[in-house]
Design an enzyme around this catalytic site. Structure first.
Site, short mmCIF file in Angstrom:
data_model
loop_
_atom_site.label_atom_id
_atom_site.label_comp_id
_atom_site.label_asym_id
_atom_site.label_seq_id
_atom_site.Cartn_x
_atom_site.Cartn_y
_atom_site.Cartn_z
N ARG A 1 40.32 61.65 73.55
CA ARG A 1 40.84 61.07 73.15
C ARG A 1 42.02 61.56 71.99
O ARG A 1 43.39 60.57 71.46
CB ARG A 1 40.39 59.66 72.42
N ARG B 1 7.65 55.76 68.33
CA ARG B 1 9.38 56.01 67.98
C ARG B 1 9.39 54.87 67.61
O ARG B 1 10.17 54.73 66.54
CB ARG B 1 10.56 55.93 68.89
N ALA C 1 27.70 57.49 77.00
CA ALA C 1 26.96 56.55 78.46
C ALA C 1 27.52 54.76 77.77
O ALA C 1 27.30 54.63 76.63
CB ALA C 1 25.52 56.37 78.50
N ASN D 1 24.53 60.41 79.99
CA ASN D 1 22.74 59.97 80.45
C ASN D 1 23.37 58.60 80.94
O ASN D 1 22.93 57.50 80.00
CB ASN D 1 22.17 60.42 79.03
N LYS E 1 17.15 62.35 85.83
CA LYS E 1 17.48 62.78 84.24
C LYS E 1 16.83 62.15 83.48
O LYS E 1 15.86 61.92 82.82
CB LYS E 1 18.72 62.59 84.23
N GLU F 1 10.07 63.74 78.97
CA GLU F 1 10.53 64.95 77.41
C GLU F 1 9.54 64.11 76.04
O GLU F 1 9.29 64.54 75.35
CB GLU F 1 12.17 64.64 77.19
N TYR F 2 9.94 62.88 76.24
CA TYR F 2 9.40 61.66 75.20
C TYR F 2 7.92 62.12 75.22
O TYR F 2 7.73 62.20 74.11
CB TYR F 2 9.76 60.62 75.58
N SER G 1 20.50 68.39 81.58
CA SER G 1 20.29 68.58 80.84
C SER G 1 20.34 69.77 80.47
O SER G 1 20.15 71.17 80.20
CB SER G 1 18.64 67.94 80.48
N GLY G 2 19.97 70.19 78.48
CA GLY G 2 19.45 71.42 77.60
C GLY G 2 19.95 71.67 76.71
O GLY G 2 20.30 72.96 76.19
N GLY G 3 20.95 70.45 76.17
CA GLY G 3 21.05 70.56 74.75
C GLY G 3 22.63 71.42 74.76
O GLY G 3 22.97 71.63 75.39
N HIS H 1 12.81 62.37 83.66
CA HIS H 1 13.05 64.18 82.77
C HIS H 1 12.63 63.81 81.13
O HIS H 1 11.75 64.09 80.73
CB HIS H 1 14.08 64.81 83.14
N ASN H 2 13.57 62.00 80.97
CA ASN H 2 13.36 62.41 79.80
C ASN H 2 12.53 61.43 79.49
O ASN H 2 11.83 61.59 78.10
CB ASN H 2 15.42 61.76 78.90
C1 6PG Z 1 18.50 66.66 77.59
C2 6PG Z 1 18.03 65.77 76.61
C3 6PG Z 1 19.15 65.04 76.15
C4 6PG Z 1 19.36 64.47 74.71
C5 6PG Z 1 18.36 63.23 75.14
C6 6PG Z 1 17.81 62.62 73.41
O1 6PG Z 1 17.65 67.38 78.10
O2 6PG Z 1 19.34 68.02 77.16
O3 6PG Z 1 17.28 64.74 77.23
O4 6PG Z 1 19.92 64.94 77.35
O5 6PG Z 1 19.29 65.14 73.43
O6 6PG Z 1 18.88 62.26 75.10
O7 6PG Z 1 17.35 61.71 73.64
P1 6PG Z 1 17.20 60.22 72.54
O8 6PG Z 1 18.08 60.49 71.25
O9 6PG Z 1 16.72 59.63 73.41
O10 6PG Z 1 15.63 60.92 72.30
#
Ligand code: 6PG
Length: 478
Positions: A35, A296, A80, A106, A187, A194-195, A132-134, A190-191
């Site tokens: 944009r 959290r 998102a 996401n 995904k 991750e949490y 995923s993978g930052g 996955h998160n």
């Molecule tokens: C990933 C991460 C990525 C992001 C998270 C953080 O897989 O690469 O999950 O998608 O860092 O969404 O999520 P929060 O802000 O909710 O911790």
């Protein structure tokens, strides 16, 4: 620009910019749009030469759309929620029949399903693809979780297979997962995992620091050691070890570590919360993930946490001897190993149930395979899960036995001991406790919910089931 680009990407924040560079570096021509035109100009200035002439910037959406080969393939990497809908509303009138929009943000899986259905009425294809993978993953090879239109997937497949990370066998960490929101659902799970793992690692830090009295350099060493355990070796443990070794760049003191200057409250963007919501909707027990989301929340309740000024703790933990400290490191390693395995287990449970509920026919072995590389929860343990959930039943049984034996052995004892020690020392361990409760709830032949049935029938005549005969029964209790 002479030739049209193979693919387009909208949204040049960190993930979008890095994914666009990854695509260009793999030899595909790509047009990008943001944009704010200055952002596009700067991006092209900084990286335009990196991959020859593969990256092209567009100043308007119209110019961007005109620069793409048909059927057009357009990746969205915008925030998102509403921004995705806004972009689709603006973009779709410019597109032609059979063009493909791929949302790599996401997004909530239900939004993805709605978008796919809406766009189908206009003969446009839609793919919801978890990524995923930052930032590093986006640039060098992420794990990609696409769901949605299968025919459209076949058109983007060559590009996505090339830019994805590789699994342990060298195959790309991407596969079409199913229709509609299945990719974004995977995904989201996955998160959730991750949490849960991150929370277990945070609790481990608390235990080692406050019970073991280990310094930051010692913590870095301990976590590096854990990362040599084949059931623990993972990206998250690797970065945790590195975090403890990082000196504070703002401080003039030589032994000031950055971790000690970071506030103890963590936010969240939503995927963890969604995981808990859906698990409740589908009736799936994911206590470690729930605990991680709650942890959290409480960490962010800075007002409520002022209670520490009036509430008194009465910890009774002894000061650990040097052999006690050594034992603590091993006990924690065992507890982490078993607890993390159960995080994956909870995720798999949720995927299994969602697949039935939404008719996605998810291939769980493939999902765990595409998590082997690139993503945040990548770990060597995933290899076991891929075999355990795979088609080779003999191999799967062998893995299942190996894992159940791991739980039955001495590690379980040390897991319980560690948790007792932590509770005695007033160290909150919601995720560790939840993992152990998960295990105990499934390992016990009887749960006390016969009493719940009786209570419900007592006060609300809800009826109860009996162990000795079929049917629903009611008793006048009082
Ligand atoms: C990933 C991460 C990525 C992001 C998270 C953080 O897989 O690469 O999950 O998608 O860092 O969404 O999520 P929060 O802000 O909710 O911790």
């Amino acid at each position: 620009m002479k030739d049209k680009s193979a693919i387009g990407l909208i949204g040049l924040a960190t993930m979008g910019a890095n994914l666009a560079r990854n695509i260009a570096n793999k030899g595909f021509s790509i047009s990008v749009f943001n944009r704010t035109t200055e952002k596009t100009d700067k991006f092209i200035k900084d990286f335009g030469k990196e991959s020859g002439d593969k990256l092209h910037g567009s100043k308007t959406l119209k110019e961007f759309v005109a620069s793409l080969e048909t059927p057009r393939k357009i990746i969205l990497l915008v925030k998102a929620g509403k921004p995705v809908d806004d972009m689709i509303t603006e973009l779709s009138p410019l597109l032609d029949k059979n063009d493909i929009i791929i949302d790599c943000g996401n997004s909530h899986f239900k939004d993805t399903e709605r978008r796919q259905k809406e766009l189908a009425t206009r003969n446009l294809h839609f793919i919801g693809c978890g990524i995923s993978g930052g930032e590093e993953g986006a640039l060098h090879g992420p794990s990609l979780m696409p769901g949605g239109d299968k025919s459209a997937w076949e058109k983007i497949r060559p590009i996505f297979e090339k830019i994805a990370a590789k699994d342990f066998g060298g195959k790309p960490c991407v596969v079409h997962l199913g229709d509609f929101g299945s990719g974004h659902f995977v995904k989201m799970v996955h998160n959730g995992i991750e949490y849960a793992i991150m929370q277990l690692l945070a609790e481990s830090y608390d235990i080692l620091k406050n019970l073991g009295k280990f310094s930051n350099p010692e913590l870095a060493k301990i976590f590096s050691g854990y990362n040599k355990n084949p059931n623990l070796k993972s990206f998250l443990i690797e970065i945790t070890a590195k975090i403890f070794a990082k000196k504070d760049p703002e401080s003039s003191k030589k032994d000031a570590y950055l971790i000690d200057f970071i506030k103890d409250s963590a936010g969240q963007k939503g995927t963890g919360k969604w995981t808990t919501e859906i698990a409740h909707d589908l009736g799936v027990f994911i206590p470690t993930i729930n605990a991680a989301v709650d942890a959290r929340i409480v960490s962010g309740d800075t007002k409520g946490r002022q209670m520490c000024k009036v509430l008194k703790l009465t910890p009774t933990a002894k000061k650990l001897t040097s052999s006690g400290k050594k034992n603590l490191i091993t006990q924690l390693e065992n507890a982490l190993e078993l607890s993390i395995i159960l995080c994956y287990e909870q995720g798999v449970g949720l995927l299994t149930q969602s697949s039935k509920e939404y008719n996605w026919n998810l291939d769980l072995a493939e999902i765990t395979r595409i998590w082997q590389g690139g993503c945040i929860i990548r770990s060597t343990y995933l290899k076991n899960l891929t075999i355990g959930l795979g088609k080779d039943k003999t191999a799967a049984t062998k893995i299942f036995k190996k894992i159940t034996n791991l739980f039955a052995g001495p590690k379980q004892k040390s897991w319980r001991r560690l948790l007792t020690l932590s509770l005695e020392s007033a160290i909150p361990i919601p995720a560790f406790s939840a993992s152990l409760n998960f295990y105990d709830s499934y390992a016990k032949a009887h749960l006390p919910q016969n009493l719940i049935q009786a209570q419900r029938d007592f006060f609300g005549a809800h009826g109860y089931e009996r162990t000795d005969k079929k049917g629903s029964f009611h008793t006048e209790w009082d």
